[in-house]
Structure formats: structure tokens, C-alpha cells
Design an enzyme around this catalytic site. Structure first.
Site, PDB file in Angstrom:
ATOM      1  N   HIS A 254      -3.903  10.723 -74.828  1.00  0.00           N
ATOM      2  CA  HIS A 254      -3.169  11.653 -73.964  1.00  0.00           C
ATOM      3  C   HIS A 254      -1.792  11.963 -74.550  1.00  0.00           C
ATOM      4  O   HIS A 254      -1.373  13.128 -74.609  1.00  0.00           O
ATOM      5  CB  HIS A 254      -2.984  11.046 -72.570  1.00  0.00           C
ATOM      6  CG  HIS A 254      -4.207  11.108 -71.703  1.00  0.00           C
ATOM      7  ND1 HIS A 254      -4.913  12.267 -71.499  1.00  0.00           N
ATOM      8  CD2 HIS A 254      -4.831  10.143 -70.961  1.00  0.00           C
ATOM      9  CE1 HIS A 254      -5.927  12.018 -70.680  1.00  0.00           C
ATOM     10  NE2 HIS A 254      -5.898  10.734 -70.344  1.00  0.00           N
TER      11      HIS A 254
ATOM     12  N   ILE B 261       0.837  -1.206   0.000  1.00  0.00           N
ATOM     13  CA  ILE B 261       0.000   0.000   0.000  1.00  0.00           C
ATOM     14  C   ILE B 261       0.869   1.253   0.000  1.00  0.00           C
ATOM     15  O   ILE B 261       0.646   2.193  -0.773  1.00  0.00           O
ATOM     16  CB  ILE B 261      -0.944  -0.009   1.220  1.00  0.00           C
ATOM     17  CG1 ILE B 261      -2.013  -1.113   1.037  1.00  0.00           C
ATOM     18  CG2 ILE B 261      -1.616   1.352   1.394  1.00  0.00           C
ATOM     19  CD1 ILE B 261      -2.856  -1.349   2.267  1.00  0.00           C
ATOM     20  N   PHE B 262       1.915   1.246   0.857  1.00  0.00           N
ATOM     21  CA  PHE B 262       2.809   2.410   0.879  1.00  0.00           C
ATOM     22  C   PHE B 262       3.547   2.555  -0.444  1.00  0.00           C
ATOM     23  O   PHE B 262       3.760   3.660  -0.935  1.00  0.00           O
ATOM     24  CB  PHE B 262       3.815   2.271   2.038  1.00  0.00           C
ATOM     25  CG  PHE B 262       3.291   2.769   3.343  1.00  0.00           C
ATOM     26  CD1 PHE B 262       3.172   4.137   3.595  1.00  0.00           C
ATOM     27  CD2 PHE B 262       2.896   1.879   4.336  1.00  0.00           C
ATOM     28  CE1 PHE B 262       2.682   4.597   4.800  1.00  0.00           C
ATOM     29  CE2 PHE B 262       2.397   2.331   5.542  1.00  0.00           C
ATOM     30  CZ  PHE B 262       2.288   3.702   5.782  1.00  0.00           C
TER      31      PHE B 262
ATOM     32  N   HIS C 113      -6.934   5.155 -74.860  1.00  0.00           N
ATOM     33  CA  HIS C 113      -7.053   6.281 -73.926  1.00  0.00           C
ATOM     34  C   HIS C 113      -5.686   6.935 -73.692  1.00  0.00           C
ATOM     35  O   HIS C 113      -5.537   8.161 -73.835  1.00  0.00           O
ATOM     36  CB  HIS C 113      -7.639   5.789 -72.600  1.00  0.00           C
ATOM     37  CG  HIS C 113      -7.895   6.871 -71.599  1.00  0.00           C
ATOM     38  ND1 HIS C 113      -9.137   7.409 -71.378  1.00  0.00           N
ATOM     39  CD2 HIS C 113      -7.055   7.522 -70.750  1.00  0.00           C
ATOM     40  CE1 HIS C 113      -9.051   8.345 -70.447  1.00  0.00           C
ATOM     41  NE2 HIS C 113      -7.792   8.422 -70.040  1.00  0.00           N
ATOM     42  N   GLU C 114      -4.681   6.113 -73.349  1.00  0.00           N
ATOM     43  CA  GLU C 114      -3.351   6.666 -73.072  1.00  0.00           C
ATOM     44  C   GLU C 114      -2.687   7.183 -74.340  1.00  0.00           C
ATOM     45  O   GLU C 114      -1.929   8.159 -74.294  1.00  0.00           O
ATOM     46  CB  GLU C 114      -2.472   5.605 -72.390  1.00  0.00           C
ATOM     47  CG  GLU C 114      -3.010   5.090 -71.064  1.00  0.00           C
ATOM     48  CD  GLU C 114      -3.285   6.194 -70.061  1.00  0.00           C
ATOM     49  OE1 GLU C 114      -2.602   7.235 -70.106  1.00  0.00           O
ATOM     50  OE2 GLU C 114      -4.193   6.024 -69.232  1.00  0.00           O
TER      51      GLU C 114
ATOM     52  N   ASP D 189      -9.576  12.679 -65.174  1.00  0.00           N
ATOM     53  CA  ASP D 189      -9.204  13.712 -66.149  1.00  0.00           C
ATOM     54  C   ASP D 189     -10.231  14.842 -66.160  1.00  0.00           C
ATOM     55  O   ASP D 189      -9.870  16.031 -66.201  1.00  0.00           O
ATOM     56  CB  ASP D 189      -9.103  13.095 -67.551  1.00  0.00           C
ATOM     57  CG  ASP D 189      -8.022  12.028 -67.629  1.00  0.00           C
ATOM     58  OD1 ASP D 189      -7.029  12.161 -66.908  1.00  0.00           O
ATOM     59  OD2 ASP D 189      -8.182  11.076 -68.418  1.00  0.00           O
TER      60      ASP D 189
END
Length: 737
Positions: free
Chosen positions: A444, A148-149, A440-441, A516
Site C-alpha cells: 500500500h 384512594i383519594f 501487505h502494508e 480493499d
């Protein structure tokens, strides 16, 4: 060490719990295991059946010894030990005791019956457990008091430590300014801090005051923390580092206590540097909270302000802080006397990136054909952390492919991995999806290549990477800080090339252009609302619709009416339609190139700048494939030669080590001079073989370079050849004159 302490404490607590349980068992369970328990009613029944010879009563308990024929104790010696030796024991009350005594009295009325009754005479002999129990109880009580202490002491100690700072002190920092590139002006500013710390009298004699604080502001990864460590390393003073979030806890007052403790600790080792990383965690503008939840943070900030420039002077303590959100810091924190200087650590330019690449490549085997100048150019926008990560990824890729050195292809893949993530070659794609992605590419790439102000196309791929099904990579030739209206329009047109290519060649459109569309719309809207590039509105700003720091502006709002908003939308639509028409015309005029590029992508998955240029130069698909196969063959041959050379060099190092060991053995007399000479001969032969292989590699490289130049000369369009011939002719004429 801490883990060992925790485990020892856990063991002690486990032992204590076991002892308590055993004591409870001893206290509440009768340990007379030799005696069987019975009930008073059974005792009365046994008396009536003439089976009981003796009874013993003590302290609420009774013991029964049966007659010789019914008892387990037969001999006279065993029976003389009663009541220790008993057949049964029982617990009695006043009523049950009265019944037993009345039964015994009735039983003894017969003269032949002599049932004996004893009352604690002689007393029972206590067992060793009963003798030990009082001492165990005393010991247990003592241990409980001790724990306890101890618990209170530890809780008080923890409470005292709770307000302590968590700064890490480093006295010997190895980082120097020479380890940092791309921040020359920043290092020059910080060099004065180093001089202040090294030679303070030089400045104080002239009345100069040492700066209280330096705030490093910049994007993440630009090297703010590294610069702070370099200052500590150059000045050779203690370096206390802590994060802004380490001050803040759920308990009020802890942050301020930690600030006080931090500066108290710094005063003990001054001159020193206190580095607070991510100071915006505690330095945000006061009064910006929506309630009382920010009181603890504001108290911490107040204490920091007092410590930096309050009534008490903190001479010899320089506070370095880093943040990428200087716009949210409290003005009182930024005034002179607290943070005297604000140093902006910028993203490195092309020369800075080259220096950073060379620093991080010092401990890596880089192939001879890797050009750092080219790498610096194509890594535009990279911070120092990005470059370090890029070269680390390149090294991992080279190791994965069992290459002895890092080649340009590894570094290129490392760049793409940093920007977009790893390739997903194993992702199953249908033929239709691959065809859509290829067109698609290609759209671009062709639009980006033919638009005058677009950045040059470096790589086109239909291999999924990150969230993209394919990608077209463009990299700038220079670090332009400003973007013109023409370039922005061309960039928007390039973003639209993918959707338009699907529309022209697939007779359909897909969902692949969503990103995009989003990016093109954002750029067009900024052109109208922020950059004054609208024909209708001209030089006029409409503010930002983005969320701003909560506390200064509680919600986003528009600074214009609904009718103006409709006109803005119309202007945005006008820009998008204009560039849509431009991109569509380019693709319609160059259908042949788009188709050839799509077919080449379906064949090779990824193509680079050289292949894109060859397509636009009119080369057929088969010619480009042959060229790519030849380049791949040359690359593999080079890798094989480099691998062989690396193995030979490794073998020579092993032999050198063997020679050193042999020298020691020869001195000790473990081997003979003849054995030592054989080892030297082996080393000499290996060196000759290495030199021969190196010479063969150089000659082969010259032949490969000559073949490449011839191939490029063949691939060059006739118009370019004619132009070069004319230029050469003019030079010759000038020389004659």
C-alpha cells in the site's frame, strides 16, 4: 429530593401493610394464648372421667375448668377468676352443645356430682386488644379512603402533566460566538438573529419582520447545538431546549399537547429562543407511513406548523432547530414564515480546524514543538467534535505516560484513535501473520508514495487497530472538494497494492484484502454509474442503488435494463483491471523498497513519513533504525527535561502559596520576621534553579536542532544537494549583478 419523597412514600406504605396484616391476625386468630383449645368430644370424655368442675358457654364458644387435682389453677383465688382463668376452650355447634348438655345431665344424676354450667354470667372481661380493635378498624378505613383519594388525585395530576412539555429552560447561557471557530459565515447569519432579539425596533421601524425560525443543517459534530446556545448567550434571552423525540409518545395526542404547552411556556418568557434538536424525529414528510402508526407523529407536526405560523402570532419567539436529515423534512415546515432560513453548518476547512484546535487547546498544556497549522492540515475531514475528542484522547495518553505536556506523538495517536480505534499491542500474532501484514502494508505505502495523485503517506503500522491487522494512513495536504479521475484511479491502485504485494512476495494471497477489494469496487462502480467517468458511457448517470428514505421510495430499483447492467459490470471490471496492472508494475519495479520497508516494519512495528522518504531515498534499514533510535532518544531527553521543569514550576507555585500564607501569619504574629525571610530565601533559590534549568534546556534544544539539520543534510540525496547548490549559486550571482 424526588428520591427522598419516593423513599418516604415507600416507608408509609410498608407500615400500612404491616398494620393491615396485624389487624387480620387479631381478627381471625384467637388471642387467648393462656387457654388451650380442645374439641367438644374431648370435653364429653373429660366429663365422663369426672375431671370437669365448671363449664361456661358464650357466643359459640365454651370454657372448661377442671377439678382441683387436674387443673393448673389450684388456689381458691385463681379458680374464682373463671371463666377468665380456664384450662381449655372449645367451639361448639348446636349438635355438639346438645351432646354436652345431655352428658352433663346424665353426670349430675348422681347426687355426689355437682358440675356447674354458666351462660355468659358473669361476662368475660375484654382484653386490651379486643378493646383497641374497633378503633384500629376505623383508623384503617380512614387511611384506605385517604390513599384512594390520593391515588386518584395523583393519577389526575399525572394525566394533566402527561401532556406537558419536557423543555429545559436556561436563562444564563455562558457560550459566546468567540468560543466557536470554523463557522464564520454561520455566525454572521446568526448574528442578525441576535440583533433582532436585542434591538427589535431597529428592524420593525423599517418594516422588517423578525424570522420565525432558523434551521441548522449539517453533519453530526459540526456544532449545530453549540451555535444555538451561542445565539442564546449573545442575546441574553431565555433558552428553551428540547429534543424532537420528547414530543412523541405511545398515546395519541400527547405530542400535539406538548407542542402547545411548549409555545405557551415560551410566550410567558418572550423574547426567547426555542431550540428543537433532531427535529427530523417529528418533522418527517407527512403521508410517508406504511400504515396508521405514524398518525401521532403527523399530529405533532401539524400542531408545530400551526404554532410557528398559524392564526395566533408568536412574536418574540424564535425557533432554532437542528438536523442532519433535512432531505426527509416536510416541505410545509421549510417554507418561509416557518423556517425562514436554512443555515448549512459545514465541516470546517483547514483554517477553521486550526481555530477549533486552538480553542480546545486553551486549557491544556501543549508542548512548544506542536504545530497547530500542521495539525489542521492532517486532520482533514474532522468536525469540531472529532477535534475535541482527539485532543481529549491526546491528553489521556500524555497523562497515562506521565508527561507534563501533550506532545505531537500523543496528538498523532489521538488522531489515529479517533479514526480507527485504539492499538491492540497485546493481540497475539504469529510470525507468519506479521510477515503477511508487513508486506501487505508495504505494498500500500509504496504504491501510494509513487503514484502521482495519491495523498502523501503519513504512517505505516503492523500493529492491529480496530478491525484492521495493520494500516497505512494517508492524509491530504489540502481540502480538495473535488476528486479528479486521475486521483480516483491512483487511489484504486493504492488499494490494490496490499494484495499485489502478498502475491509477489508471499507467493500466496490472504483474506486480509477483503476491505480493499470492497472499497476499490465501490469507487469504480461510482465512477461508471454516478460520476460519468466511463469511456463507454461517458456523461451519463444510472442512479443510485442504495436504499432511500422509506415513504418516498418503498424499495430500491435500477433505472436501466439487464443488458446495460452487464455493460456497467464490464466497465467496472475494466477500471479495476487497468489499475491492477499499474499497481503491479510499480511493485515489480520497486521490489527492493517493498522488501526493505517490510523488514523495517517487522523491526519497529510503526514507521512515519520521514522513514518512508528515507527508504525511497536509498537509505539502508540500519541507517533508518539508527535515525529512529536517535529521534526516540532526543524525545525522551526532552520529556525528562520537561518533567523536571514541570516539577520545579510546581514547587515554585507551592512556595508562592507558602509565602502568601507566611505573610498572613507574619501579620498575625504567628511567625517571626526571621522565619519569613527564610521562606523568601527558599523561593529565591528555587527561582534561580528554575531559570538555570530553562537555560540549559534551551541550549540543549539548539544543539539537538543543529544535529537534526546535520543528519537531514546527510540523509538528503546527492541530486537534491546538487540542485540546492545550483539554486544557491544562482542567487549569489543575482546578488552580484
Amino acid at each position: 429530593m424526588n428520591n427522598r419523597k419516593k423513599s418516604s412514600f415507600s416507608f408509609i406504605y410498608a407500615v400500612i401493610i404491616i398494620v393491615v396484616c396485624l389487624l387480620a391476625i387479631f381478627a381471625f386468630v384467637d388471642m387467648g394464648s393462656k387457654v388451650e383449645k380442645t374439641e367438644p368430644s374431648n370435653v364429653i370424655e373429660m366429663i365422663n372421667e369426672d375431671k370437669v368442675a365448671n363449664l361456661y358457654f358464650y357466643n359459640g364458644k365454651g370454657r372448661v375448668l377442671l377439678t382441683t387435682e387436674n387443673s393448673k389453677y389450684k388456689t381458691e383465688e385463681e379458680r374464682s377468676r373463671f371463666p377468665d382463668n380456664a384450662d381449655y376452650y372449645f367451639e361448639y355447634t348446636t349438635n355438639s352443645l346438645t351432646l354436652i348438655l345431655n352428658t352433663v345431665e346424665e353426670y349430675n344424676k348422681d347426687a355426689s356430682n355437682t358440675l356447674k354450667i354458666e351462660w355468659e354470667n358473669p361476662p368475660l372481661r375484654a382484653s386490651w386488644i379486643e378493646n383497641l380493635l374497633p378503633f384500629l378498624y376505623i383508623l384503617l378505613a380512614g387511611v384506605a379512603v385517604f390513599l384512594i383519594f390520593r391515588m386518584f388525585a395523583r393519577s389526575n395530576n399525572s394525566a394533566m402533566q402527561f401532556g406537558k412539555n419536557k423543555a429545559r429552560i436556561t436563562s444564563d447561557v455562558k457560550v459566546r460566538f468567540s468560543d466557536i471557530a470554523g463557522a464564520d459565515e454561520e455566525k454572521e447569519e446568526l448574528q442578525e438573529i441576535v440583533e433582532f432579539l436585542k434591538h427589535p425596533q431597529r428592524f420593525t421601524e423599517l418594516g422588517a419582520r423578525i424570522p420565525k425560525g432558523v434551521l441548522l443543517v449539517g453533519n453530526p459534530g459540526t456544532g449545530k447545538t453549540l451555535l444555538a446556545r451561542a445565539v442564546a448567550g449573545e442575546s441574553n434571552v431565555p433558552f428553551l431546549s428540547i429534543s424532537g423525540s420528547d414530543f412523541v409518545e405511545m398515546f395519541v395526542g400527547v405530542g400535539a399537547s406538548r407542542v402547545r404547552d411548549l409555545f405557551d411556556q415560551a410566550k410567558k418568557v418572550q423574547p426567547c429562543i426555542v431550540f428543537i434538536d433532531e427535529i427530523d424525529a417529528v418533522g418527517r414528510q407527512r403521508g410517508a407511513g406504511l400504515g396508521g402508526g405514524n398518525d401521532e407523529r403527523e399530529q405533532t407536526l401539524n400542531q408545530l406548523l400551526v404554532e410557528m405560523d398559524g392564526f395566533e402570532a408568536n412574536e418574540g419567539i424564535i425557533v432554532l432547530a437542528a438536523t442532519n436529515r433535512s432531505d426527509v423534512l416536510d416541505p410545509a415546515l421549510l417554507r418561509p414564515g416557518r423556517f425562514d432560513r436554512q443555515i448549512y453548518v459545514h465541516v470546517p476547512d483547514v483554517r477553521g480546524r486550526e481555530g477549533i484546535i486552538r480553542i480546545h487547546a486553551r486549557n491544556k498544556p501543549i508542548a512548544d514543538d506542536v504545530d497547530f497549522v500542521t495539525l489542521a492540515r492532517i486532520t482533514s475531514g474532522f468536525t469540531g467534535a472529532d477535534i475535541e475528542n482527539m485532543l481529549n484522547e491526546a491528553a489521556i495518553i500524555a497523562a497515562r505516560n506521565h508527561r507534563p505536556k501533550i506532545i505531537m506523538q500523543d496528538i498523532t495517536e489521538g488522531i489515529n484513535k479517533v479514526i480507527m480505534g485504539p492499538q491492540k499491542k497485546s493481540l497475539l500474532m504469529t510470525d507468519k501473520d506479521k510477515l503477511i501484514t508487513a508486506y501487505h502494508e508495504s505494498g500500500h505505502a509504496i504504491v501510494g508514495k509513487l503514484m502521482e495523485h495519491c495523498e502523501d503517506v503519513q504512517e505505516v503500522s503492523i500493529i492491529p487497530r480496530g478491525m484492521a491487522a495493520g494500516y497505512t494512513m494517508s492524509r491530504p495536504d489540502s481540502d480538495d472538494n473535488h476528486m479528479g479521475k486521475l486521483k480516483l484511479n491512483d487511489e484504486i491502485a493504492m488499494m490494490m497494492g496490499g494484495r499485489l504485494s502478498e502475491e509477489l512476495f508471499m507467493d500466496d494471497i490472504s483474506t486480509g484484502a477483503s476491505n480493499d477489494i470492497k472499497r476499490a469496487t465501490e469507487v469504480a462502480r461510482k465512477m461508471v454509474t454516478l460520476w460519468g467517468m466511463s469511456d463507454k458511457f461517458g456523461f451519463m448517470s444510472f442512479g443510485s442503488e442504495e436504499e432511500i428514505f422509506v415513504g418516498r421510495d418503498y424499495q430500491s430499483k435500477n433505472d436501466y435494463s439487464e443488458s446495460v447492467a452487464a455493460q456497467i459490470d464490464a466497465e467496472v471490471k475494466k477500471i479495476l483491471d487497468y489499475n491492477y496492472a499499474r499497481a503491479k508494475k510499480i511493485l515489480q519495479d520497486n521490489k527492493k523498497y517493498v522488501k526493505e520497508m517490510a523488514e523495517l516494519l517487522l523491526e519497529k512495528d510503526t514507521i512515519y513519513k520521514e522513514e518512508v522518504d528515507m527508504i525511497l531515498a536509498g537509505k539502508s534499514k540500519q541507517e533508518i533504525i539508527d535515525y529512529m533510535d536517535e529521534q526516540e532518544k532526543i524525545r525522551r531527553e526532552k520529556e525528562q527535561k520537561a518533567r523536571i521543569e514541570g516539577e520545579i514550576e510546581k514547587k515554585v507555585k507551592e512556595i508562592d502559596q507558602k509565602v502568601k500564607t507566611a505573610e498572613v501569619y507574619l501579620k498575625e504574629g504567628i511567625i517571626t520576621k526571621k522565619d519569613y525571610d527564610l521562606i523568601l530565601k527558599e523561593r529565591e533559590n528555587a527561582l534561580k534553579k528554575l531559570e538555570t534549568d530553562k537555560q540549559d534546556t534551551k541550549e540543549q534544544s539548539k544543539e539537538d536542532k543543529k544535529d537534526q539539520e546535520q543528519n537531514l543534510d546527510k540523509e538528503q540525496p546527492s541530486e537534491d544537494k546538487e540542485e540546492q547548490n545550483n539554486k544557491q549559486k544562482e542567487k549569489n550571482d543575482d546578488k552580484k549583478e
